[in-house]
Design an enzyme around this catalytic site. Structure first.
Site, short mmCIF file in Angstrom:
data_model
loop_
_atom_site.label_atom_id
_atom_site.label_comp_id
_atom_site.label_asym_id
_atom_site.label_seq_id
_atom_site.Cartn_x
_atom_site.Cartn_y
_atom_site.Cartn_z
CG HIS A 452 -2.00 -0.88 1.09
ND1 HIS A 452 -2.90 -1.21 2.22
CD2 HIS A 452 -2.58 -1.27 0.02
CE1 HIS A 452 -3.79 -1.96 1.94
NE2 HIS A 452 -3.93 -1.87 0.46
CD GLU A 453 -1.48 5.13 -0.46
OE1 GLU A 453 -0.94 6.15 -1.17
OE2 GLU A 453 -2.68 4.58 -0.86
N GLY A 454 3.14 2.43 -1.88
CA GLY A 454 4.44 2.65 -2.21
C GLY A 454 5.21 1.31 -1.56
#
Length: 604
Positions: A452-454
Site C-alpha cells: 500500500h502507498e508505495g
C-alpha cells in the site's frame, strides 16, 4: 461493579504513557489552535473512539472478510453492518477530528486523532479504509482546492454523506506514474473531460453514501512529458449542483472488483473514465475540475500520499498490536505441556506463556507493535508542531525531520508488525491458522500494507536516493542530531541506559559513514548505488526504532510498576536481539555489494 476486561484492540495504558508521559500531548493545549481542549477532552475522544470501534467496527470484521463485496454488473453489494458502522462514526464528528471548527471539525491535535483512529484500524481494517481515504481526500482539498471546491465537497465528506478516493495507478503503469495515459481535455466552461482507466482504486465504488469524490491524476494535452505533465482533478461519481444537491451521473464506471487476500471488506476497483457508460451534459467523457494549477498534480497528490503513508504505517501498527494482545491473552489462558525441568508427567500442565520460546515470541511482538505505535505517534506530533510551532525555523526543521522519517514510518511497521502477526499465529499453534481465531485474518490484512502507498522498494529509494541527500544532507544530519541527543541523555543517566546510548550512537555513526560511502561519486551509476536501498531502509529503520525504545526507557524514569518493567524489558530485547541485526547489513551496504546488480536476467 465488575471491572471490564482490558481491550484486545489496543492498550489504553500504553497510549496514555506515550501521549502524556513521553510526548507531553497535554502541553499542546497552550497553543492557540488547541486552546479549547484539555486532557479531559483528549481522554473523552479516546474513550469514544474505543467504544465505537469495539461496538460497531469489530463485531463485523470477520463477516465482512468472509462475505466480501460483490458486483452484479450494475451495483456493488456488501453486508449492511459496514454502512451502519460508518453512519455511527459520522455522527461522532471524528471524521473532522483535526479539521477547523469553522468547517465542523473538532480541531484536535494530530497526535490525539492518530491514537483515536488506531482503535478503528485494529478493529476492522476493511471498514476503516472508507473513512481513512475520505479524510485524506478532504485534507488535500483543504490544502490545495479552491474555496468553491472546499465548500462543495468537504462538508458532505465530514458529514459522512460523500466519500473520497485517490486514483493514481493504471493497469499499464502501476507505480510508474510518469507512464499514466489518462487524459484531460479542456472545455469552454472551464471544466475538463477525463478519459482513461484507473486500477487498484480502494473504495472506488459502493453505495455507502450519496456520492464518491475521486481525485484523479491525468495529463492535459501539450503538457510537459513525464511526471511534470500530471495534473489533478476532482471527478465526482455524481455531479453536484450549485445548491449542493446531487445531479446527474458522471461518466465514471466500475469495470470490476479486484479480490485481495486481505482488506476484503474494502471494494478495490478498476474504474473506467469517459468511456460513454454515462453521458453527463448529453455526451461521453467524465467531467473533472482542476485542482490548483495545471501540471502540478503529483505535488498536490503527495499531500494525500504522505498522509496516507503514515496512515498505512499506523494501520500496520494497529493490526500488529491487536494480534499481539490476542496472542498474549491466548498464551495466558492456554495450558499445554510442562516446564523443561519438570519430571512428573502427572503434574498439571502450565499456561504456554510459561514456556521460554513463547515468551520470546511475545516479547518480539511487544517490541515491534509498541515501538511502531510510538514511532507513528511521534510523527503525528511532528505534524502538530509543523502546524502550530511559533518560529518559522522550528517549522522548517520539523518538516525536514518528518520528510526523512515518513518512508520509515510507512515501511518499518508494515514489515515488522507483519512479522508480529506471523508470531501471533505461531503462539496460537495449530489454532493460529484456522478462521476460528482472528490472528490469521490480521496477517492477511497486514500483508497488504508493505505494498500500500508505495512498496518497500519505493520507500527505500525515497530514503536513500532523495531524503538523506536533499539540501546537501541536512535531513540526515537533523536525524543524526535528534537521535544523538537521546543517546547523550542516556549516557548522562548512567547505568544500563548509558550502554544503550553507546549502542545507539555506534549505529548512528555507521549510518553516516555508510551513507557517505554509498554516495561517493564514481562511475558505478545510480543503479549500483541504490541496488540495496531496501536493506538501507531496514537498517536505518531499526536504528530509529532503537532510538524510539530508548526514549520510552528514559520516559519510564524510576517507576517500577509492571507496565514500566515491561517497557524496560522490551528495550533490552530490542538492543540485544534487534539492533545487532544492523551490523552485517551496514557491512554489506558499505561494501556497495553488486550481487543483485550483476545477476544476468537469463541466469534466474
Amino acid at each position: 461493579m465488575s471491572t471490564p476486561p482490558p481491550s484486545l484492540l489496543l492498550s489504553r495504558r500504553d497510549l496514555d504513557f506515550l501521549l502524556y508521559d513521553w510526548l507531553d500531548a497535554e502541553s499542546l493545549v497552550t497553543r492557540t489552535r488547541f486552546e479549547e481542549h484539555s486532557r479531559d477532552t483528549f481522554d473523552a475522544v479516546l474513550d469514544l473512539a474505543a467504544e465505537v470501534a469495539t461496538d460497531q467496527f469489530a463485531p463485523h470484521n470477520k463477516r465482512s472478510d468472509a462475505e466480501e463485496p460483490t458486483f452484479d454488473g450494475r451495483r456493488v453489494h456488501m453486508i449492511p453492518e459496514v454502512k451502519s458502522a460508518l453512519d455511527v462514526l459520522a455522527r461522532t464528528g471524528l471524521l473532522g477530528a483535526t479539521m477547523d471548527a469553522g468547517l465542523g471539525g473538532i480541531q484536535l491535535p494530530h497526535v490525539v486523532s492518530t491514537a483515536c483512529f488506531a482503535f478503528f484500524q485494529a478493529a476492522n481494517a476493511g471498514t476503516w479504509a472508507y473513512p481513512f481515504l475520505t479524510i485524506a481526500n478532504a485534507n488535500l482539498l483543504l490544502a490545495h482546492g479552491s474555496r468553491e471546491q472546499i465548500d462543495t465537497y468537504v462538508p458532505p465528506m465530514l458529514d459522512g454523506r460523500f466519500h473520497g478516493t485517490m486514483c493514481l495507478s493504471e493497469p499499464q503503469a502501476g507505480s510508474s506514474l510518469a507512464d499514466i495515459t489518462s487524459r484531460a481535455l479542456p472545455q469552454d466552461d472551464g471544466t475538463y473531460r477525463i478519459t482513461g482507466n484507473k486500477m487498484w482504486i480502494s473504495a472506488g465504488d459502493h453505495e455507502l453514501g450519496d456520492n464518491i469524490v475521486h481525485l484523479v491524476l491525468a495529463k492535459i494535452p501539450d503538457g510537459p512529458a513525464g511526471t511534470k505533465g500530471i495534473s489533478l482533478f476532482i471527478v465526482p461519481k455524481y455531479l453536484v449542483r450549485a445548491d449542493g444537491t446531487i445531479g446527474e451521473r458522471n461518466d465514471v464506471a466500475l469495470a470490476g472488483l479486484n479480490h485481495k487476500m486481505g482488506y476484503r471488506g474494502t471494494t478495490n476497483t478498476l474504474l473506467n473514465f469517459g468511456e460513454g457508460a454515462h453521458t453527463p451534459g448529453g455526451r461521453p467523457g467524465a467531467v473533472g475540475y482542476l485542482v490548483g494549477e495545471a501540471h502540478r498534480g503529483l505535488a498536490y497528490m503527495f499531500h494525500m500520499m504522505n498522509e496516507a503513508r503514515i496512515g498505512v504505517g499506523a494501520g500496520a501498527t494497529a493490526l500488529g498490536y491487536t494480534g499481539y494482545l490476542k496472542s498474549l491473552s491466548y498464551a495466558r489462558a492456554r495450558t499445554q505441556g510442562r516446564p523443561v525441568a519438570a519430571k512428573d508427567p502427572a503434574a498439571p500442565q502450565v499456561p504456554i506463556i510459561d514456556h521460554p520460546d513463547v515468551r520470546r515470541m511475545l516479547l518480539a511482538q511487544k517490541a515491534y507493535a509498541e515501538g511502531s505505535l510510538a514511532l507513528i505517534l511521534y510523527c503525528s506530533k511532528l505534524l502538530d508542531d509543523l502546524a502550530t510551532a511559533g518560529q518559522e525555523a522550528d517549522r522548517g526543521r520539523t518538516q525536514l525531520l518528518l520528510e526523512v522519517l515518513t518512508p520509515i514510518a510507512k515501511s518499518w511497521p508494515s514489515q515488522w508488525c507483519l512479522a508480529a502477526n506471523d508470531l501471533a499465529i505461531q503462539v496460537h499453534g495449530g489454532y493460529g491458522y484456522t478462521r476460528e481465531y482472528d490472528v490469521e485474518q490480521h496477517y492477511r490484512d497486514n500483508r497488504l500494507n508493505p505494498i500500500h502507498e508505495g512498496t518497500h522498494g519505493i520507500q527505500g529509494l525515497d530514503l536513500l536516493g532523495r531524503k538523506v541527500v536533499m539540501y546537501d544532507g541536512a535531513g540526515l544530519e537533523l536525524l543524526r542530531a535528534t537521535l544523538s541527543a537521546t543517546a547523550e541523555r542516556a549516557r548522562a543517566a548512567s547505568g544500563e541506559a548509558a550502554g544503550f546510548g553507546a549502542q545507539l550512537q555506534e549505529a548512528l555513526d555507521r549510518i553516516m559513514a555508510v551513507t557517505a560511502r554509498i554516495h561517493e561519486p564514481d562511475d558505478s551509476g545510480a543503479t549500483a548505488r541504490l541496488a540495496n536501498a531496501s536493506l538501507y531502509l531496514e537498517a536505518v529503520g531499526h536504528t530509529v526504532l532503537a532510538w524510539i525504545w530508548l526514549e520510552q526507557y528514559l520516559a519510564c524514569g524510576s517507576r517500577s510498576e509492571p507496565f514500566h518493567q515491561g517497557k524496560r524489558q522490551a528495550t533490552r530485547y530490542f538492543f540485544r536481539y534487534e539492533l545487532p541485526r544492523t551490523g552485517p547489513q551496514f557491512d554489506l551496504l558499505e561494501a556497495r555489494d553488486r550481487t543483485a546488480v550483476d545477476m544476468e536476467t537469463d541466469c534466474f
